[in-house]
Scaffold this motif. Structure first.
Motif, PDB file in Angstrom:
ATOM      1  N   LYS A  25       2.696  -5.542 -16.448  1.00 49.35           N
ATOM      2  CA  LYS A  25       2.040  -5.928 -15.191  1.00 49.35           C
ATOM      3  C   LYS A  25       2.363  -7.385 -14.845  1.00 49.35           C
ATOM      4  O   LYS A  25       2.653  -7.703 -13.693  1.00 49.35           O
ATOM      5  N   LEU A  26       2.334  -8.258 -15.838  1.00 48.46           N
ATOM      6  CA  LEU A  26       2.661  -9.667 -15.629  1.00 48.46           C
ATOM      7  C   LEU A  26       4.113  -9.827 -15.195  1.00 48.46           C
ATOM      8  O   LEU A  26       4.410 -10.580 -14.257  1.00 48.46           O
ATOM      9  N   HIS A  27       5.015  -9.109 -15.835  1.00 42.48           N
ATOM     10  CA  HIS A  27       6.431  -9.170 -15.450  1.00 42.48           C
ATOM     11  C   HIS A  27       6.595  -8.730 -14.000  1.00 42.48           C
ATOM     12  O   HIS A  27       7.304  -9.364 -13.222  1.00 42.48           O
ATOM     13  N   HIS A  28       5.937  -7.650 -13.654  1.00 45.64           N
ATOM     14  CA  HIS A  28       5.994  -7.121 -12.291  1.00 45.64           C
ATOM     15  C   HIS A  28       5.506  -8.179 -11.296  1.00 45.64           C
ATOM     16  O   HIS A  28       6.148  -8.425 -10.271  1.00 45.64           O
ATOM     17  N   ALA A  29       4.395  -8.840 -11.611  1.00 50.32           N
ATOM     18  CA  ALA A  29       3.826  -9.864 -10.722  1.00 50.32           C
ATOM     19  C   ALA A  29       4.687 -11.125 -10.658  1.00 50.32           C
ATOM     20  O   ALA A  29       4.664 -11.843  -9.663  1.00 50.32           O
ATOM     21  N   SER A  30       5.442 -11.381 -11.726  1.00 48.21           N
ATOM     22  CA  SER A  30       6.269 -12.590 -11.795  1.00 48.21           C
ATOM     23  C   SER A  30       7.623 -12.435 -11.106  1.00 48.21           C
ATOM     24  O   SER A  30       8.298 -13.424 -10.851  1.00 48.21           O
ATOM     25  N   ARG A  31       8.030 -11.224 -10.819  1.00 50.53           N
ATOM     26  CA  ARG A  31       9.356 -10.978 -10.264  1.00 50.53           C
ATOM     27  C   ARG A  31       9.280 -10.574  -8.799  1.00 50.53           C
ATOM     28  O   ARG A  31       9.743  -9.512  -8.400  1.00 50.53           O
ATOM     29  N   GLN A  32       8.721 -11.461  -7.999  1.00 49.13           N
ATOM     30  CA  GLN A  32       8.633 -11.216  -6.561  1.00 49.13           C
ATOM     31  C   GLN A  32      10.023 -11.040  -5.954  1.00 49.13           C
ATOM     32  O   GLN A  32      10.198 -10.305  -4.989  1.00 49.13           O
ATOM     33  N   ASP A  33      11.019 -11.727  -6.528  1.00 46.79           N
ATOM     34  CA  ASP A  33      12.380 -11.633  -6.010  1.00 46.79           C
ATOM     35  C   ASP A  33      12.898 -10.196  -6.063  1.00 46.79           C
ATOM     36  O   ASP A  33      13.547  -9.728  -5.132  1.00 46.79           O
ATOM     37  N   LEU A  34      12.590  -9.488  -7.136  1.00 52.62           N
ATOM     38  CA  LEU A  34      13.071  -8.112  -7.272  1.00 52.62           C
ATOM     39  C   LEU A  34      12.329  -7.160  -6.339  1.00 52.62           C
ATOM     40  O   LEU A  34      12.853  -6.113  -5.971  1.00 52.62           O
ATOM     41  N   GLN A  35      11.129  -7.524  -5.952  1.00 53.67           N
ATOM     42  CA  GLN A  35      10.367  -6.664  -5.071  1.00 53.67           C
ATOM     43  C   GLN A  35      10.844  -6.744  -3.624  1.00 53.67           C
ATOM     44  O   GLN A  35      10.426  -5.960  -2.782  1.00 53.67           O
ATOM     45  N   LEU A  36      11.742  -7.671  -3.350  1.00 54.94           N
ATOM     46  CA  LEU A  36      12.304  -7.813  -2.010  1.00 54.94           C
ATOM     47  C   LEU A  36      13.566  -6.968  -1.813  1.00 54.94           C
ATOM     48  O   LEU A  36      14.155  -6.973  -0.744  1.00 54.94           O
ATOM     49  N   ILE A  37      13.963  -6.257  -2.867  1.00 55.07           N
ATOM     50  CA  ILE A  37      15.148  -5.407  -2.787  1.00 55.07           C
ATOM     51  C   ILE A  37      14.914  -4.333  -1.725  1.00 55.07           C
ATOM     52  O   ILE A  37      13.835  -3.737  -1.639  1.00 55.07           O
TER      53      ILE A  37
END
Length: 170
Positions: A25-37
């Motif tokens: 969950k922390l990794h997911h929250a820390s990787r905003q850049d990947l969520q912009l794909i």
């Protein structure tokens, strides 16, 4: 260096296998850049999972003796730190906080605790930081870290413990 006193309710403990869900969950929250794909949600989730596994594997390969910590506030996990206590340095491999825990001084407090451990061991503390991460650069500079070198896209920063002056008898 003054004795470290953590903020009320803040503590660090070793990571346990039961922390896996929080760490993902922390990794997911820390990787905003990947969520912009641009792509389907399932595809983005698979990329996030792949990146998490790659990061975990990479830290294990590069720092086989690293210790993994969970940072808690009032017994609730809010972040993580990965630290390699080597013979010649204390290396902060990674530190991350949930979005709601950022900006409250917790990172400063945790880093100061590791600086105290480095000082007690008489070794420097090192870390790398992305060149673009100006907020982290400012924090590290305020804590006494200086840039040692630049290896695109990271700066290697070091902090050296104060030298204890030994009184000489004449």
């Amino acid at each position: 260096m003054q004795k470290f006193i953590p903020p009320n309710g803040l503590h660090i403990r070793p990571s346990r296998p039961t922390d896996k869900v929080f760490l993902e969950k922390l990794h997911h929250a820390s990787r905003q850049d990947l969520q912009l794909i641009d792509g389907e949600r399932d595809f983005i989730e698979s990329i996030l999972a792949m990146q998490y596994r790659a990061q975990t594997q990479g830290y294990g390969d590069k720092y086989p003796n690293a210790m993994y910590f969970i940072i808690e506030k009032h017994w609730e996990p809010i972040g993580k730190a990965t630290v390699d206590f080597g013979h010649n340095e204390v290396r902060l491999v990674d530190i991350a906080f949930m979005p709601q825990a950022r900006g409250h001084g917790f990172g400063r407090a945790i880093i100061q605790s590791f600086q105290q451990a480095a000082a007690q061991s008489g070794v420097p503390m090192t870390l790398t930081v992305l060149q673009q991460n100006q907020a982290a650069m400012q924090l590290y500079a305020a804590l006494g870290f200086t840039v040692e070198c630049y290896q695109e896209p990271y700066y290697l920063m070091s902090w050296y413990p104060p030298v204890n002056k030994v009184a000489s008898s004449s």
